[in-house]
Design an enzyme around this catalytic site. Structure first.
Site, PDB file in Angstrom:
ATOM      1  N   SER A  99     -25.818 -16.168 -37.861  1.00  0.00           N
ATOM      2  CA  SER A  99     -25.915 -15.381 -36.633  1.00  0.00           C
ATOM      3  C   SER A  99     -26.441 -13.998 -36.976  1.00  0.00           C
ATOM      4  O   SER A  99     -25.990 -13.388 -37.958  1.00  0.00           O
ATOM      5  CB  SER A  99     -24.548 -15.276 -35.956  1.00  0.00           C
ATOM      6  OG  SER A  99     -24.635 -14.522 -34.758  1.00  0.00           O
ATOM      7  N   HIS A 103     -30.457  -4.040 -34.113  1.00  0.00           N
ATOM      8  CA  HIS A 103     -30.598  -2.907 -33.193  1.00  0.00           C
ATOM      9  C   HIS A 103     -31.533  -1.880 -33.827  1.00  0.00           C
ATOM     10  O   HIS A 103     -31.094  -1.035 -34.622  1.00  0.00           O
ATOM     11  CB  HIS A 103     -29.237  -2.259 -32.915  1.00  0.00           C
ATOM     12  CG  HIS A 103     -28.276  -3.121 -32.178  1.00  0.00           C
ATOM     13  ND1 HIS A 103     -28.432  -3.448 -30.852  1.00  0.00           N
ATOM     14  CD2 HIS A 103     -27.126  -3.722 -32.588  1.00  0.00           C
ATOM     15  CE1 HIS A 103     -27.420  -4.215 -30.463  1.00  0.00           C
ATOM     16  NE2 HIS A 103     -26.620  -4.397 -31.493  1.00  0.00           N
ATOM     17  N   HIS A 113     -31.239 -11.126 -30.829  1.00  0.00           N
ATOM     18  CA  HIS A 113     -30.111 -11.939 -31.296  1.00  0.00           C
ATOM     19  C   HIS A 113     -30.627 -13.336 -31.584  1.00  0.00           C
ATOM     20  O   HIS A 113     -31.468 -13.871 -30.863  1.00  0.00           O
ATOM     21  CB  HIS A 113     -29.032 -12.000 -30.212  1.00  0.00           C
ATOM     22  CG  HIS A 113     -28.076 -13.150 -30.365  1.00  0.00           C
ATOM     23  ND1 HIS A 113     -28.173 -14.303 -29.597  1.00  0.00           N
ATOM     24  CD2 HIS A 113     -27.022 -13.342 -31.193  1.00  0.00           C
ATOM     25  CE1 HIS A 113     -27.213 -15.134 -29.945  1.00  0.00           C
ATOM     26  NE2 HIS A 113     -26.511 -14.589 -30.912  1.00  0.00           N
ATOM     27  N   ARG A 117     -26.055 -22.964 -35.412  1.00  0.00           N
ATOM     28  CA  ARG A 117     -24.719 -23.313 -35.868  1.00  0.00           C
ATOM     29  C   ARG A 117     -24.465 -24.813 -35.671  1.00  0.00           C
ATOM     30  O   ARG A 117     -25.165 -25.479 -34.898  1.00  0.00           O
ATOM     31  CB  ARG A 117     -23.669 -22.526 -35.085  1.00  0.00           C
ATOM     32  CG  ARG A 117     -23.707 -22.803 -33.596  1.00  0.00           C
ATOM     33  CD  ARG A 117     -22.858 -21.841 -32.792  1.00  0.00           C
ATOM     34  NE  ARG A 117     -22.923 -22.142 -31.369  1.00  0.00           N
ATOM     35  CZ  ARG A 117     -23.881 -21.702 -30.560  1.00  0.00           C
ATOM     36  NH1 ARG A 117     -24.847 -20.938 -31.017  1.00  0.00           N
ATOM     37  NH2 ARG A 117     -23.874 -22.023 -29.274  1.00  0.00           N
TER      38      ARG A 117
END
Length: 307
Positions: A99, A103, A113, A117
């Site tokens: 993950s 920024h 983002h 998974r």
């Protein structure tokens, strides 16, 4: 929906090997883009498993960013994982993934983002129940149509080899998921999102997830290169900090990954690494009509077909 599959169908070692390689490749590319190294922080989870957090703070390009790998196990599914599948409550579980949230300092460079998974629910005497999830989404502060088009086109190209229906499904899912209901607005311009995916068996589902993860650098780095050196002033930084507040609100109120991590006793520092370092909130503030800030709302924070 997740499918029950023979134990031999799910290859934990293959998934973990790819995830670790994905993390390494992404971090190497981001270090090259920033010019400063990422910190490496390996950790263990008392209940089982652990991970490797790779992060940067006060970089030349990234004000804050992290690329996390985790492989954790537990004796009982937390509520966030069993809410949609109550028949799995009480099972042992195993989860692993990569993950990332980035920024950038420059307000013209968007936050991004990405997550890929897999999850396995286990019970003695029964076949494991497994599924994949993931996606990526873009959160600009100042919108550019060419950036939105590039990001969405790259997501579509990653999914098209696995079925023409996948990109429309996963784009619409992303638009629904990354939506702040209490604000009645999207978090950003979307991308793709999917969960509970085990269609066609392990090999096709894993191959699709690999394609999504492997597409991240191609989706984001060209946008970052175009925007990271754009001139800006205090006005742009102020608006960036205000809009970052929406990112915080979503992650703490709605994000399933954040909730799962906290409910399952995950490592707090790694879970909340996704939050931006400088944020502002204002009471009942709206941008002035006709400004670049207003155009973010009118032209970009809408569920539309960018391709």
């Amino acid at each position: 929906m997740p499918a029950t599959a023979p134990a031999t169908a799910f290859d934990t070692r293959a998934v973990k090997t790819w995830l670790l390689d994905l993390q390494a490749r992404i971090v190497a590319a981001l270090e090259a883009a920033d010019g400063l190294p990422f910190r490496t922080d390996a950790w263990e989870r008392p209940e089982g498993g652990g991970g490797i957090s790779r992060l940067i703070e006060e970089g030349r390009v990234f004000e804050r960013g992290g690329v996390n790998f985790s492989h954790v196990t537990g004796s009982q599914l937390p509520p966030s994982a069993s809410a949609h599948r109550p028949e799995l409550a009480g099972r042992r579980w195993e989860a692993m993934g990569v993950s990332l949230v980035l920024h950038p300092r420059n307000p013209y460079a968007p936050t991004v983002h990405m997550n890929v998974r897999c999850f396995v629910a286990l019970k003695d005497g029964e076949a494991p129940v497994w599924w994949f999830g993931g996606g990526m989404d873009l959160t600009p502060y100042y919108g550019f149509a060419e950036d939105a088009q590039h990001f969405h086109a790259t997501c579509k190209a990653a999914l098209d080899p696995f079925g023409a229906d996948l990109h429309p499904r996963f784009k619409a899912w992303c638009d629904r998921y990354f939506f702040l209901k209490h604000r009645n607005e999207p978090r950003g311009i979307g991308g793709v999102f999917y969960d509970d995916f085990s269609e066609s068996g392990f090999d096709p589902a894993f191959a699709m997830t690999k394609s999504v993860g492997d597409a991240f650098l191609a989706a984001y780095l060209p946008i970052l290169e175009r925007r990271k050196d754009t001139g800006y002033g205090e006005r742009e930084r102020d608006f960036q900090a205000y809009r970052r507040g929406r990112y915080v609100e979503f992650n703490l109120v709605y994000d399933r990954g954040t909730l799962f991590g906290l409910q399952s006793g995950g490592r707090t520092e790694s879970i909340l690494m996704s939050l931006p370092p400088i944020v502002k909130w204002r009471y009942d503030w709206y941008p002035e009509a006709g400004t670049p800030e207003a155009s973010l709302y009118t032209d970009f924070l809408t569920a539309r077909d960018w391709i």
